[in-house]
Write a protein that holds these residues in place. Structure first.
Motif, PDB file in Angstrom:
ATOM      1  N   LEU A 157       5.306   3.873  -8.069  1.00 58.90           N
ATOM      2  CA  LEU A 157       5.082   2.442  -7.958  1.00 58.90           C
ATOM      3  C   LEU A 157       4.330   2.158  -6.664  1.00 58.90           C
ATOM      4  O   LEU A 157       4.763   2.576  -5.583  1.00 58.90           O
ATOM      5  N   LEU A 158       3.222   1.448  -6.774  1.00 60.20           N
ATOM      6  CA  LEU A 158       2.443   1.046  -5.609  1.00 60.20           C
ATOM      7  C   LEU A 158       2.827  -0.376  -5.233  1.00 60.20           C
ATOM      8  O   LEU A 158       2.776  -1.293  -6.078  1.00 60.20           O
ATOM      9  N   ALA A 159       3.240  -0.591  -3.977  1.00 59.98           N
ATOM     10  CA  ALA A 159       3.610  -1.925  -3.508  1.00 59.98           C
ATOM     11  C   ALA A 159       2.355  -2.764  -3.303  1.00 59.98           C
ATOM     12  O   ALA A 159       1.469  -2.393  -2.530  1.00 59.98           O
ATOM     13  N   GLY A 196       0.796  -1.224   0.000  1.00 62.50           N
ATOM     14  CA  GLY A 196       0.000   0.000   0.000  1.00 62.50           C
ATOM     15  C   GLY A 196       0.826   1.269   0.000  1.00 62.50           C
ATOM     16  O   GLY A 196       0.280   2.355  -0.196  1.00 62.50           O
ATOM     17  N   GLN A 197       2.133   1.161   0.185  1.00 66.36           N
ATOM     18  CA  GLN A 197       2.983   2.344   0.126  1.00 66.36           C
ATOM     19  C   GLN A 197       3.408   2.611  -1.317  1.00 66.36           C
ATOM     20  O   GLN A 197       3.430   1.711  -2.159  1.00 66.36           O
ATOM     21  N   VAL A 198       3.737   3.857  -1.597  1.00 63.49           N
ATOM     22  CA  VAL A 198       4.050   4.304  -2.958  1.00 63.49           C
ATOM     23  C   VAL A 198       5.474   4.853  -2.992  1.00 63.49           C
ATOM     24  O   VAL A 198       5.856   5.667  -2.137  1.00 63.49           O
ATOM     25  N   LEU A 199       6.245   4.411  -3.970  1.00 64.51           N
ATOM     26  CA  LEU A 199       7.587   4.942  -4.201  1.00 64.51           C
ATOM     27  C   LEU A 199       7.574   5.807  -5.444  1.00 64.51           C
ATOM     28  O   LEU A 199       7.137   5.361  -6.511  1.00 64.51           O
ATOM     29  N   TRP A 228      -5.024   2.979  -4.878  1.00 62.81           N
ATOM     30  CA  TRP A 228      -5.486   1.621  -5.161  1.00 62.81           C
ATOM     31  C   TRP A 228      -6.501   1.609  -6.295  1.00 62.81           C
ATOM     32  O   TRP A 228      -6.579   0.636  -7.062  1.00 62.81           O
ATOM     33  N   SER A 229      -7.263   2.681  -6.438  1.00 60.43           N
ATOM     34  CA  SER A 229      -8.285   2.720  -7.490  1.00 60.43           C
ATOM     35  C   SER A 229      -7.664   2.747  -8.878  1.00 60.43           C
ATOM     36  O   SER A 229      -8.345   2.483  -9.869  1.00 60.43           O
ATOM     37  N   ARG A 230      -6.377   3.057  -8.975  1.00 56.29           N
ATOM     38  CA  ARG A 230      -5.698   3.131 -10.271  1.00 56.29           C
ATOM     39  C   ARG A 230      -5.084   1.800 -10.676  1.00 56.29           C
ATOM     40  O   ARG A 230      -4.433   1.691 -11.705  1.00 56.29           O
TER      41      ARG A 230
END
Length: 310
Positions: free
Chosen positions: A170-172, A27-30, A210-212
């Motif tokens: 990037l979404l984990a 849920g974390q984004v880099l 998350w919706s993406r």
């Protein structure tokens, strides 16, 4: 633009010749961002709780083509074959999963340079913080690297088009160890013959992030260690940060020296003509460097040239 609901968890800049291993929770984004433009970022990742599951260029290439971008996934290797991260933003769209990571061997073989920054050694040193070895480095996702295949089936590297402020996010999709690094190739067209820092930002993801993400397949043959005959390859497969780790990147700090080049009026005119096209740099020096290295590759590089004709 960054969602106003996002919480920033970490910010740092990685300098040329270096990279950084980052723990990212599901849920974390880099965000990997250009500080000045035209810099390739090599990227790899591992399942934080089982290092035997890692990003695989081959499966990602098979499912998304040579240039994955927004809406695509970073897949793990067979037999796991799961999406590890999702690309939820990409302001450039010129990424590559065709070319393997550069190594010290390539710079010595191609260019006669036995000492040189390279992505394999940078990745190996960055992930050493979590107990991984050089044998654990795998081919990377090359963000912002502009590549293609010509009519003869030969791959080529084209001019990097990323501008200052461009980024990928990037979404984990699981807990991962993410390992971005500044690509070490400065005598290739990969980063327009110059190494520049990259900015890294870790955000707490939101529902909007998350919706993406599109639905991804969950199939019988996405196997886990529970399905293996030999279930324990390593007693402890979790990745933990070494609290006494101190980075020891080779070939850093880099030393940049100014070199004065005297041009005739005719030669300066050629440089100005190239500069006027807007394709080869913003200053006379950038254009001259670009022209010199592309000529040098054609004349002296050993092995396949891998350079665009434009």
């Amino acid at each position: 633009m960054t969602s106003p609901q996002r919480k920033t968890l970490q910010e740092l800049t990685i300098e040329p010749g270096t990279g950084k291993a980052l723990e990212l929770r599901r849920g974390q984004v880099l965000r990997i961002e250009q500080t000045s433009g035209r810099q390739c970022a090599d990227f790899n990742c591992f399942n934080l709780h089982d290092y035997k599951e890692f990003f695989h260029t081959g499966r990602t290439r098979h499912l998304h083509g040579l240039h994955p971008t927004k809406g695509d996934f970073l897949w793990s290797a067979p037999p796991r074959e799961r999406p590890m991260m999702a690309i939820i933003e990409d302001t450039v769209g010129t990424n590559d999963v065709l070319y393997p990571r550069c190594s010290a061997f390539l710079f010595e073989y191609h260019y006669g340079l036995p000492v040189h920054t390279n992505c394999h050694d940078i990745q190996a040193e960055a992930q050493r913080e979590f107990g991984l070895t050089p044998d654990d480095v795998h081919d990377s996702f090359n963000f912002f690297m502009h590549t293609g295949v010509d009519s003869g089936g030969r791959p080529f590297i084209a001019k990097n088009t990323a501008k200052q402020g461009d980024y990928v996010e990037l979404l984990a999709l699981m807990d991962v160890l993410a390992v971005p690094n500044v690509c070490g190739a400065d005598v290739m067209m990969t980063s327009d013959f110059e190494l520049k820092p990259l900015k890294l930002t870790v955000f707490e993801g939101t529902d909007a992030d998350w919706s993406r993400v599109s639905e991804f397949p969950r199939l019988k043959n996405q196997r886990s260690p529970a399905d293996f005959k030999v279930k324990n390859i390593k007693a402890d497969r979790e990745l933990y940060r070494d609290p006494v780790y101190r980075p020891e990147f080779t070939n850093v700090p880099l030393v940049i020296s100014e070199l004065e080049v005297t041009l005739s009026a005719e030669e300066l005119g050629w440089v100005r003509q190239l500069k006027a096209t807007g394709k080869y740099g913003e200053t006379d020096a950038e254009v001259l460097r670009y022209a010199f290295f592309t000529w040098w590759i054609g004349q002296f590089m050993q092995g396949p040239k891998h350079a665009s004709s434009t």
